[in-house]
Write an enzyme that holds these catalytic residues in place. Structure first.
Site, short mmCIF file in Angstrom:
data_model
loop_
_atom_site.label_atom_id
_atom_site.label_comp_id
_atom_site.label_asym_id
_atom_site.label_seq_id
_atom_site.Cartn_x
_atom_site.Cartn_y
_atom_site.Cartn_z
N GLU A 99 0.33 -1.13 -0.20
CA GLU A 99 0.12 -0.44 -0.13
C GLU A 99 0.60 1.57 0.25
OE1 GLU A 99 -2.33 -0.93 3.56
OE2 GLU A 99 -0.61 0.44 4.73
N CYS A 115 2.59 -1.91 14.86
CA CYS A 115 2.23 -1.97 13.81
C CYS A 115 1.43 -3.22 12.79
CB CYS A 115 3.18 -1.62 13.12
SG CYS A 115 4.06 -1.63 11.55
N GLU A 155 10.82 -1.82 6.24
CA GLU A 155 12.36 -1.26 6.48
C GLU A 155 13.05 -0.51 5.46
OE1 GLU A 155 14.11 0.24 9.37
OE2 GLU A 155 15.46 0.63 7.90
N SER A 161 12.97 6.88 6.48
CA SER A 161 12.66 6.88 7.46
C SER A 161 13.31 6.00 8.06
CB SER A 161 10.90 6.74 8.05
OG SER A 161 10.43 6.56 9.43
N SER A 207 12.51 6.06 13.27
CA SER A 207 11.57 6.17 14.29
C SER A 207 12.08 5.93 16.15
CB SER A 207 10.46 5.08 14.02
OG SER A 207 10.47 5.69 12.97
N LEU A 208 12.25 6.34 16.82
CA LEU A 208 12.17 6.16 17.80
C LEU A 208 11.50 5.88 18.51
CD1 LEU A 208 15.31 6.60 19.65
CD2 LEU A 208 14.29 9.31 20.18
N HIS A 209 10.61 6.24 19.09
CA HIS A 209 9.33 5.91 19.83
C HIS A 209 9.88 5.62 21.94
CE1 HIS A 209 7.78 5.55 16.02
NE2 HIS A 209 8.21 4.79 16.02
N ASN A 265 -2.63 5.51 16.13
CA ASN A 265 -4.28 5.58 15.32
C ASN A 265 -4.45 3.90 15.67
OD1 ASN A 265 -6.59 5.61 13.58
ND2 ASN A 265 -5.18 5.78 11.43
N CYS A 294 -0.37 2.21 9.41
CA CYS A 294 1.03 1.57 8.03
C CYS A 294 0.44 -0.04 8.89
CB CYS A 294 1.98 1.95 8.98
SG CYS A 294 3.47 0.61 9.42
S1 SF4 Z 1 6.55 0.22 11.86
FE1 SF4 Z 1 7.80 0.52 9.94
S2 SF4 Z 1 9.54 -1.56 10.90
FE2 SF4 Z 1 8.44 -1.06 12.51
S3 SF4 Z 1 6.94 -3.02 12.23
FE3 SF4 Z 1 5.62 -1.26 11.07
S4 SF4 Z 1 6.37 -1.13 8.53
FE4 SF4 Z 1 8.13 -2.42 9.98
#
Ligand code: SF4
Length: 350
Positions: free
Chosen positions: A84, A112, A156, A187, A210-212, A291, A339
């Site tokens: 997507e 995710c 990734e 990213s 992507s730290l989070h 989300n 995502c």
């Molecule tokens: S956030 Fe990005 S790196 Fe993490 S599982 Fe989802 S797609 Fe993969």
């Protein structure tokens, strides 16, 4: 279209070398939708190519449109894998396409939807670039164009480095799509060797991390990749990136209700950034509101969005600690926003 296959096919057909450039321009600059639309090559050649080569590597399966004008496309690859891409329309007229770099993902971040799908394969440079072309054709019909591309969709990027790099060069090509490097961002979840390679590139493409979370304990829980590349490896690598490139680093921070959204978490994030001089000098924390993932992906959602009061308190701490921050505007709230979510729905339906 696989341009390598195009080159070989044209050679086999005994065509002059300039035909390759003509067809590449027709696809990437003129945004033609098929061989039959390329009027400056002979009809017989158009028919031969149509028979021998798919014009598009991706088949558009569904398009979701949001009330705010954003959109999400679900594609299938030639080997039937769902991926997507998202178009985000900003009020200032900019049009950002978010592309996937893999079918599925190997990283398996706990929040995710893509991570839950598992990993199928990396995408080719052409499959990555065609996601952008699909939206570019749609925008062209309205007199608009793609202004930015972010590699933040499924997958990734640094575990598919070569194809991502080639896709960037393809989109940046002056004799083609001609999108400026400064308008492209990649990213990563924190693949240290990938960041090092990116740092060594001679280009002006932007980097986002992507730290989070700002502790190894919490980050490893959210992002298992942190066990391989913990903060004490990741942060100095980011510091070196900023020092060498002098480019602004975007720090993505997904706010998950009652997990990483307290004032104490904000303080810990500020502490971490203050420990790295270059990161502190030239980074922006991009706050993203979680989300919730639709249960139709087959995975009950363990996370929730932060409460508005927590969000305000978090932002106040960052401001007080002199950390540059911004909040990512929420787009496409009425379509699957997370995502991997649309592809996840497709897989669960099947
Ligand atoms: S956030 Fe990005 S790196 Fe993490 S599982 Fe989802 S797609 Fe993969």
């Amino acid at each position: 279209m696989d341009l390598d296959k195009l080159q070989t096919t044209l050679e086999e057909l005994g065509q002059p070398a300039y035909r390759f450039k003509q067809i590449k321009l027709a696809m990437y600059r003129d945004l033609k939708e098929g061989f039959d639309a390329i009027e400056n090559i002979p009809m017989a050649l158009r028919q031969d190519l149509d028979r021998l080569l798919p014009f598009n590597e991706l088949i558009l399966k569904t398009e979701q449109k949001s009330l705010d004008g954003s959109g999400k496309n679900l594609f299938f690859t030639c080997d039937d894998l769902a991926i997507e891409s998202v178009l985000i329309k900003h009020g200032d007229g900019s049009r950002t396409v978010c592309v996937s770099t893999e079918a599925g993902c190997q990283i398996d971040c706990s929040f995710c939807a893509t991570g839950h799908l598992g990993f199928k394969r990396v995408l080719t440079q052409f499959e990555i670039a065609e996601q952008v072309l699909s939206f570019a054709r749609e925008l062209k019909a309205k007199g608009e164009k793609v202004t930015n591309v972010v590699f933040m969709g499924m997958g990734e990027p640094f575990l598919n480095y070569d194809n991502v790099k080639q896709a960037i060069l393809l989109l940046n090509d002056k004799d083609g799509f001609n999108l400026g490097q400064r308008r492209i961002s990649v990213s990563t979840s924190g693949i240290v060797p990938g960041i090092e390679r990116f740092t060594a590139e001679d280009w002006q493409v932007n980097l986002a991390i992507s730290l989070h979370a700002s502790s190894n304990v919490l980050r490893s829980r959210l992002m298992p990749i942190n066990k391989t590349y913990p903060l004490e490896k990741l942060m100095p690598t980011l510091d070196a990136y900023v020092a060498k490139t002098n480019r602004k680093l975007m720090i993505e921070y997904l706010l998950l209700g009652e997990l990483n959204d307290s004032s104490r978490n904000a303080d810990a994030l500020a502490d971490l950034i203050h420990r790295y001089e270059e990161v502190l000098r030239l980074s922006v924390v991009n706050l993203i509101i979680y989300n919730p993932v639709n249960d139709s992906s087959g995975h009950p959602d363990r996370f929730k969005a932060p409460r508005p009061a927590s969000l305000r308190a978090f932002e106040e701490v960052l401001t007080k600690r002199e950390i540059a921050w911004t909040r990512r505007a929420s787009f496409g709230g009425d379509i699957s926003g997370a995502c991997g979510q649309l592809a996840g729905e497709e897989v669960s339906k099947e």
